[in-house]
Design a protein around this motif. Sequence first.
Motif, PDB file in Angstrom:
ATOM      1  N   PHE A 102       0.831  -1.203   0.047  1.00  0.00           N
ATOM      2  CA  PHE A 102       0.093  -0.123  -0.090  1.00  0.00           C
ATOM      3  C   PHE A 102       0.818   1.288  -0.152  1.00  0.00           C
ATOM      4  CE2 PHE A 102      -2.677  -2.797   2.989  1.00  0.00           C
ATOM      5  CZ  PHE A 102      -3.102  -3.564   2.088  1.00  0.00           C
ATOM      6  N   ASN A 103       1.838   1.313   0.786  1.00  0.00           N
ATOM      7  CA  ASN A 103       2.884   2.383   0.884  1.00  0.00           C
ATOM      8  C   ASN A 103       2.008   3.725   1.059  1.00  0.00           C
ATOM      9  OD1 ASN A 103       4.858   0.591   0.339  1.00  0.00           O
ATOM     10  ND2 ASN A 103       5.729   1.702  -1.254  1.00  0.00           N
ATOM     11  N   SER A 151      -9.706  -0.798   6.478  1.00  0.00           N
ATOM     12  CA  SER A 151      -9.168  -2.161   6.051  1.00  0.00           C
ATOM     13  C   SER A 151      -8.274  -2.090   4.884  1.00  0.00           C
ATOM     14  CB  SER A 151     -10.539  -2.690   5.663  1.00  0.00           C
ATOM     15  OG  SER A 151     -10.947  -2.308   4.428  1.00  0.00           O
ATOM     16  N   GLY A 152      -7.562  -3.219   4.822  1.00  0.00           N
ATOM     17  CA  GLY A 152      -6.650  -3.760   3.777  1.00  0.00           C
ATOM     18  C   GLY A 152      -7.119  -2.993   2.621  1.00  0.00           C
ATOM     19  N   GLY A 153      -8.329  -3.618   2.094  1.00  0.00           N
ATOM     20  CA  GLY A 153      -8.892  -3.204   0.932  1.00  0.00           C
ATOM     21  C   GLY A 153      -9.216  -1.764   0.613  1.00  0.00           C
ATOM     22  N   GLN A 154      -9.686  -1.187   1.753  1.00  0.00           N
ATOM     23  CA  GLN A 154      -9.917   0.285   1.884  1.00  0.00           C
ATOM     24  C   GLN A 154      -8.662   0.929   1.636  1.00  0.00           C
ATOM     25  OE1 GLN A 154     -11.776   0.705   5.344  1.00  0.00           O
ATOM     26  NE2 GLN A 154     -13.849   0.703   4.577  1.00  0.00           N
ATOM     27  N   GLN A 155      -7.495   0.560   2.159  1.00  0.00           N
ATOM     28  CA  GLN A 155      -5.978   1.105   1.934  1.00  0.00           C
ATOM     29  C   GLN A 155      -5.651   0.974   0.473  1.00  0.00           C
ATOM     30  OE1 GLN A 155      -3.285   0.657   5.099  1.00  0.00           O
ATOM     31  NE2 GLN A 155      -4.611  -0.451   6.393  1.00  0.00           N
ATOM     32  N   GLN A 156      -6.003  -0.237  -0.188  1.00  0.00           N
ATOM     33  CA  GLN A 156      -5.577  -0.591  -1.380  1.00  0.00           C
ATOM     34  C   GLN A 156      -6.173   0.328  -2.433  1.00  0.00           C
ATOM     35  OE1 GLN A 156      -2.784  -1.001  -2.828  1.00  0.00           O
ATOM     36  NE2 GLN A 156      -2.529  -3.169  -3.208  1.00  0.00           N
ATOM     37  N   ARG A 157      -7.484   0.690  -2.210  1.00  0.00           N
ATOM     38  CA  ARG A 157      -8.085   1.329  -3.011  1.00  0.00           C
ATOM     39  C   ARG A 157      -7.829   2.918  -2.849  1.00  0.00           C
ATOM     40  NH1 ARG A 157     -14.161   0.081  -3.659  1.00  0.00           N
ATOM     41  NH2 ARG A 157     -14.310  -2.236  -3.265  1.00  0.00           N
ATOM     42  N   VAL A 158      -7.391   3.424  -1.756  1.00  0.00           N
ATOM     43  CA  VAL A 158      -6.872   4.522  -1.601  1.00  0.00           C
ATOM     44  C   VAL A 158      -5.652   4.870  -2.479  1.00  0.00           C
ATOM     45  CG1 VAL A 158      -5.503   6.247  -0.101  1.00  0.00           C
ATOM     46  CG2 VAL A 158      -7.679   5.286   0.637  1.00  0.00           C
ATOM     47  N   ALA A 159      -4.716   3.731  -2.415  1.00  0.00           N
ATOM     48  CA  ALA A 159      -3.502   3.428  -3.306  1.00  0.00           C
ATOM     49  C   ALA A 159      -3.746   3.523  -4.762  1.00  0.00           C
ATOM     50  CB  ALA A 159      -2.769   2.270  -2.901  1.00  0.00           C
ATOM     51  N   GLY A 178      -1.566  -9.079  -3.164  1.00  0.00           N
ATOM     52  CA  GLY A 178      -0.823 -10.020  -2.373  1.00  0.00           C
ATOM     53  C   GLY A 178      -1.155 -10.026  -0.838  1.00  0.00           C
ATOM     54  N   ASN A 179      -1.556  -8.765  -0.431  1.00  0.00           N
ATOM     55  CA  ASN A 179      -1.953  -8.841   0.934  1.00  0.00           C
ATOM     56  C   ASN A 179      -3.659  -8.602   1.392  1.00  0.00           C
ATOM     57  OD1 ASN A 179       0.665  -8.617   1.979  1.00  0.00           O
ATOM     58  ND2 ASN A 179       0.782  -6.607   1.954  1.00  0.00           N
ATOM     59  N   LEU A 180      -4.167  -9.097   0.424  1.00  0.00           N
ATOM     60  CA  LEU A 180      -5.571  -8.997   0.373  1.00  0.00           C
ATOM     61  C   LEU A 180      -6.338 -10.533   0.249  1.00  0.00           C
ATOM     62  CD1 LEU A 180      -6.274  -6.064  -2.086  1.00  0.00           C
ATOM     63  CD2 LEU A 180      -6.056  -5.875   0.196  1.00  0.00           C
ATOM     64  N   ASP A 181      -7.604 -10.520   1.080  1.00  0.00           N
ATOM     65  CA  ASP A 181      -8.163 -11.827   0.941  1.00  0.00           C
ATOM     66  C   ASP A 181      -8.670 -11.755  -0.511  1.00  0.00           C
ATOM     67  OD1 ASP A 181     -11.141 -10.648   0.609  1.00  0.00           O
ATOM     68  OD2 ASP A 181     -10.553  -9.855   2.727  1.00  0.00           O
TER      69      ASP A 181
END
Length: 248
Positions: A102-103, A151-159, A178-181
Amino acid sequence: MPGEPPSSAAAVRAAGLTKTHGSGETAVHALAGVDVAFARGAFTAIMGPSGSGKSTLMHCLAGLDSATAGSVWLGDTELTSLRDDALTRLRRERIGFVFQSFNLLPVLDARENIVLPLQLAGRRPDPAWFDAVVARLGLRERLRHRPAELSGGQQQRVAVARALLPRPDVVFADEPTGNLDSRTGAEVLDLLRSSVRETGQTVVMVTHDPIAAAYADRVVLLADGRLAGEIDAPTADSVVSALRGLGA
């Protein structure tokens, strides 16, 4: 030919791309003369066995790593001839990144993380485009939340929003699920797929997952640092079969 600009259909292209670590008998050739082009407005996955050079190829294409020999072109700009300051500006203004980790900056909220690359480039976001990206990614109610509150999914959406907002020439995605379900990963891949279909974005993704690769228009296969084939209109089964043939 190396040194020649790519055709107008190519968003990014490598010619004779070589990356060598070490020298002499201990030299390791991560890339061994790769010639490959990635079409504008297409979603391409890069796959191969562990150690095949897929991440090295993406890092060289994105200007994150330097090549030992050969050329990389982003449109009509040769990355491999740029000085560090010019390369930094190019990455900031013309390339988007989505990473497995995500970074995101933890002290910034979602909105601040999304607009950060534009701010660093001294540009203001287009309000209409910002609203469209945020709406498409379902982030309207999360813009004032910091990463730890997402959540991890929300963080990746931001990315993903951060990568799309500057309207880059290419978005490079390195194992973005890679870090998501599996369900959340499928949502992120749908978003990348729709950014290609609906806005003409160019996406190049490194993945080890055949299901993820099946979202792409094309799969480029690497083995031992060399181009080992490609698959158009891939399915998970066709990818698995091709990887088996490479010993993956």
